[in-house]
Motif scaffolding. Structure first.
Motif, PDB file in Angstrom:
ATOM      1  N   ILE A  26       0.808  -1.229   0.000  1.00 54.16           N
ATOM      2  CA  ILE A  26       0.000   0.000   0.000  1.00 54.16           C
ATOM      3  C   ILE A  26       0.839   1.276   0.000  1.00 54.16           C
ATOM      4  O   ILE A  26       0.465   2.238  -0.646  1.00 54.16           O
ATOM      5  CB  ILE A  26      -0.991   0.095   1.195  1.00 54.16           C
ATOM      6  N   ALA A  27       1.958   1.256   0.713  1.00 53.35           N
ATOM      7  CA  ALA A  27       2.759   2.483   0.855  1.00 53.35           C
ATOM      8  C   ALA A  27       3.223   3.011  -0.495  1.00 53.35           C
ATOM      9  O   ALA A  27       3.459   4.214  -0.655  1.00 53.35           O
ATOM     10  CB  ALA A  27       3.962   2.214   1.751  1.00 53.35           C
ATOM     11  N   LEU A  28       3.352   2.147  -1.497  1.00 52.41           N
ATOM     12  CA  LEU A  28       3.855   2.568  -2.810  1.00 52.41           C
ATOM     13  C   LEU A  28       2.758   3.161  -3.696  1.00 52.41           C
ATOM     14  O   LEU A  28       3.043   3.712  -4.768  1.00 52.41           O
ATOM     15  CB  LEU A  28       4.538   1.390  -3.514  1.00 52.41           C
ATOM     16  N   GLU A  29       1.499   3.019  -3.263  1.00 48.82           N
ATOM     17  CA  GLU A  29       0.354   3.654  -3.943  1.00 48.82           C
ATOM     18  C   GLU A  29       0.259   3.314  -5.426  1.00 48.82           C
ATOM     19  O   GLU A  29      -0.162   4.137  -6.242  1.00 48.82           O
ATOM     20  CB  GLU A  29       0.400   5.182  -3.747  1.00 48.82           C
ATOM     21  N   GLY A  30       0.661   2.092  -5.778  1.00 45.79           N
ATOM     22  CA  GLY A  30       0.636   1.676  -7.187  1.00 45.79           C
ATOM     23  C   GLY A  30      -0.764   1.658  -7.769  1.00 45.79           C
ATOM     24  O   GLY A  30      -0.932   1.875  -8.975  1.00 45.79           O
ATOM     25  N   THR A  31      -1.770   1.415  -6.936  1.00 46.75           N
ATOM     26  CA  THR A  31      -3.139   1.308  -7.460  1.00 46.75           C
ATOM     27  C   THR A  31      -3.615   2.645  -8.052  1.00 46.75           C
ATOM     28  O   THR A  31      -4.464   2.645  -8.932  1.00 46.75           O
ATOM     29  CB  THR A  31      -4.131   0.832  -6.368  1.00 46.75           C
ATOM     30  N   LYS A  32      -3.011   3.758  -7.578  1.00 44.61           N
ATOM     31  CA  LYS A  32      -3.401   5.075  -8.122  1.00 44.61           C
ATOM     32  C   LYS A  32      -3.136   5.163  -9.622  1.00 44.61           C
ATOM     33  O   LYS A  32      -3.855   5.838 -10.344  1.00 44.61           O
ATOM     34  CB  LYS A  32      -2.620   6.189  -7.422  1.00 44.61           C
ATOM     35  N   LYS A  33      -2.070   4.489 -10.071  1.00 46.86           N
ATOM     36  CA  LYS A  33      -1.714   4.521 -11.505  1.00 46.86           C
ATOM     37  C   LYS A  33      -2.783   3.857 -12.359  1.00 46.86           C
ATOM     38  O   LYS A  33      -2.845   4.077 -13.559  1.00 46.86           O
ATOM     39  CB  LYS A  33      -0.408   3.748 -11.743  1.00 46.86           C
ATOM     40  N   LEU A  34      -3.597   2.986 -11.754  1.00 49.77           N
ATOM     41  CA  LEU A  34      -4.544   2.179 -12.533  1.00 49.77           C
ATOM     42  C   LEU A  34      -5.939   2.785 -12.563  1.00 49.77           C
ATOM     43  O   LEU A  34      -6.817   2.306 -13.271  1.00 49.77           O
ATOM     44  CB  LEU A  34      -4.582   0.753 -11.975  1.00 49.77           C
ATOM     45  N   ALA A  35      -6.165   3.841 -11.781  1.00 49.84           N
ATOM     46  CA  ALA A  35      -7.470   4.500 -11.735  1.00 49.84           C
ATOM     47  C   ALA A  35      -7.836   5.007 -13.122  1.00 49.84           C
ATOM     48  O   ALA A  35      -6.936   5.416 -13.877  1.00 49.84           O
ATOM     49  CB  ALA A  35      -7.426   5.661 -10.750  1.00 49.84           C
ATOM     50  N   PRO A  36      -9.125   5.004 -13.500  1.00 48.98           N
ATOM     51  CA  PRO A  36     -10.296   4.647 -12.706  1.00 48.98           C
ATOM     52  C   PRO A  36     -10.699   3.161 -12.806  1.00 48.98           C
ATOM     53  O   PRO A  36     -11.770   2.808 -12.334  1.00 48.98           O
ATOM     54  CB  PRO A  36     -11.399   5.519 -13.333  1.00 48.98           C
ATOM     55  N   THR A  37      -9.857   2.315 -13.399  1.00 46.89           N
ATOM     56  CA  THR A  37     -10.212   0.884 -13.498  1.00 46.89           C
ATOM     57  C   THR A  37     -10.227   0.273 -12.090  1.00 46.89           C
ATOM     58  O   THR A  37      -9.316   0.535 -11.302  1.00 46.89           O
ATOM     59  CB  THR A  37      -9.167   0.146 -14.379  1.00 46.89           C
ATOM     60  N   PRO A  38     -11.238  -0.542 -11.762  1.00 50.79           N
ATOM     61  CA  PRO A  38     -11.286  -1.163 -10.433  1.00 50.79           C
ATOM     62  C   PRO A  38     -10.066  -2.060 -10.171  1.00 50.79           C
ATOM     63  O   PRO A  38      -9.591  -2.731 -11.088  1.00 50.79           O
ATOM     64  CB  PRO A  38     -12.564  -2.012 -10.480  1.00 50.79           C
ATOM     65  N   VAL A  39      -9.571  -2.013  -8.933  1.00 53.22           N
ATOM     66  CA  VAL A  39      -8.431  -2.837  -8.527  1.00 53.22           C
ATOM     67  C   VAL A  39      -8.866  -3.711  -7.340  1.00 53.22           C
ATOM     68  O   VAL A  39      -9.354  -3.188  -6.340  1.00 53.22           O
ATOM     69  CB  VAL A  39      -7.229  -1.970  -8.108  1.00 53.22           C
ATOM     70  N   ILE A  40      -8.662  -5.025  -7.480  1.00 52.02           N
ATOM     71  CA  ILE A  40      -8.983  -5.966  -6.403  1.00 52.02           C
ATOM     72  C   ILE A  40      -7.678  -6.482  -5.830  1.00 52.02           C
ATOM     73  O   ILE A  40      -6.821  -6.966  -6.579  1.00 52.02           O
ATOM     74  CB  ILE A  40      -9.807  -7.145  -6.970  1.00 52.02           C
ATOM     75  N   THR A  41      -7.492  -6.364  -4.516  1.00 53.19           N
ATOM     76  CA  THR A  41      -6.294  -6.913  -3.885  1.00 53.19           C
ATOM     77  C   THR A  41      -6.730  -7.806  -2.732  1.00 53.19           C
ATOM     78  O   THR A  41      -7.586  -7.426  -1.938  1.00 53.19           O
ATOM     79  CB  THR A  41      -5.345  -5.802  -3.391  1.00 53.19           C
ATOM     80  N   VAL A  42      -6.171  -8.999  -2.661  1.00 52.55           N
ATOM     81  CA  VAL A  42      -6.569  -9.964  -1.632  1.00 52.55           C
ATOM     82  C   VAL A  42      -5.919  -9.590  -0.299  1.00 52.55           C
ATOM     83  O   VAL A  42      -6.581  -9.587   0.744  1.00 52.55           O
ATOM     84  CB  VAL A  42      -6.186 -11.405  -2.064  1.00 52.55           C
ATOM     85  N   LEU A  43      -4.625  -9.278  -0.320  1.00 48.63           N
ATOM     86  CA  LEU A  43      -3.879  -8.988   0.909  1.00 48.63           C
ATOM     87  C   LEU A  43      -3.196  -7.629   0.812  1.00 48.63           C
ATOM     88  O   LEU A  43      -2.423  -7.400  -0.134  1.00 48.63           O
ATOM     89  CB  LEU A  43      -2.804 -10.063   1.138  1.00 48.63           C
ATOM     90  N   ASP A  44      -3.439  -6.750   1.770  1.00 48.94           N
ATOM     91  CA  ASP A  44      -2.750  -5.455   1.799  1.00 48.94           C
ATOM     92  C   ASP A  44      -1.656  -5.485   2.861  1.00 48.94           C
ATOM     93  O   ASP A  44      -1.903  -5.894   3.999  1.00 48.94           O
ATOM     94  CB  ASP A  44      -3.749  -4.334   2.119  1.00 48.94           C
ATOM     95  N   PHE A  45      -0.452  -5.073   2.465  1.00 52.35           N
ATOM     96  CA  PHE A  45       0.672  -5.022   3.419  1.00 52.35           C
ATOM     97  C   PHE A  45       1.220  -3.601   3.481  1.00 52.35           C
ATOM     98  O   PHE A  45       1.142  -2.873   2.508  1.00 52.35           O
ATOM     99  CB  PHE A  45       1.793  -5.957   2.978  1.00 52.35           C
TER     100      PHE A  45
END
Ligand code: AMP
Length: 176
Positions: free
Chosen positions: A157-176
């Motif tokens: 989470i700290a690297l905020e990689g999911t922001k690059k993929l917005a607005p496409t939905p992102v599913i993550t099983v485990l957050d560290f």
């Protein structure tokens, strides 16, 4: 995600300090793969999170995305498409480059792997900066297809990689 199954899966991830180089805490998914209950649970959670979303193919990113992506494709009853490092795919390819800490890298897809009308789920074991997944999304677009969701076992989470993929939905099983 948060339920007992997620706690079980968290216990199947092994931290390896300083691999492959000093300062990196490598998240090792091999204990999860080795435990059939854990592996099946992980794929089940991914499928549940997609919540019946129409999907026509699963795209897996080399190499750990192949393991989870192929199993998820089987579960969803759709085909599997590999995205590989340059020079590995034998037929005509599209290519997308992405930035690394030092320099750049690239990923490729077969040009005829997907087409207009395909709704695709992109799978990898882990999202860090999001560069690899973003480039893979570009490949799907080059084929004329659409990314319905990105799915990862682990999100740093700290690297905020999911922001690059917005607005496409992102599913993550485990957050560290
Ligand atoms: P990124 O493009 O920065 O999101 O990096 C994601 C890719 O690098 C995935 O294919 C991961 O398997 C791999 N990766 C990056 N960081 C780690 C880590 N700390 N532990 C395990 N794999 C990693």
């Amino acid at each position: 995600m948060s339920d007992d199954r997620v706690s079980f899966l968290r216990g199947c991830i092994r931290d390896i300090p300083d691999f492959p180089k000093q300062g990196i805490l490598f998240k090792d998914i091999t204990p999860l793969l080795a435990d059939v209950d854990a592996f099946r649970t992980c794929i089940q959670l991914m499928a549940e999170a997609l919540d019946g979303e129409p999907v026509s193919a699963v795209v897996g990113i080399e190499s750990r995305g192949f393991m989870f992506g192929a199993a998820l494709a089987d579960k969803l009853g759709v085909g599997f498409v590999p995205v590989r490092k340059p020079g590995k795919l034998p037929a005509a390819t599209y290519r997308a480059e992405y930035e690394l800490e030092y320099g750049s890298d690239a990923v490729e897809i077969h040009q005829d792997a997907l087409g207009p009308g395909d709704r695709v789920v992109v799978v990898d074991d882990l999202i860090a900066t999001g560069g690899t997944a973003q480039a893979t999304g570009e490949l799907v677009q080059q084929c004329g297809a659409q990314v319905t969701a990105f799915v990862f076992v682990i999100n740093l989470i700290a690297l905020e990689g999911t922001k690059k993929l917005a607005p496409t939905p992102v599913i993550t099983v485990l957050d560290f």
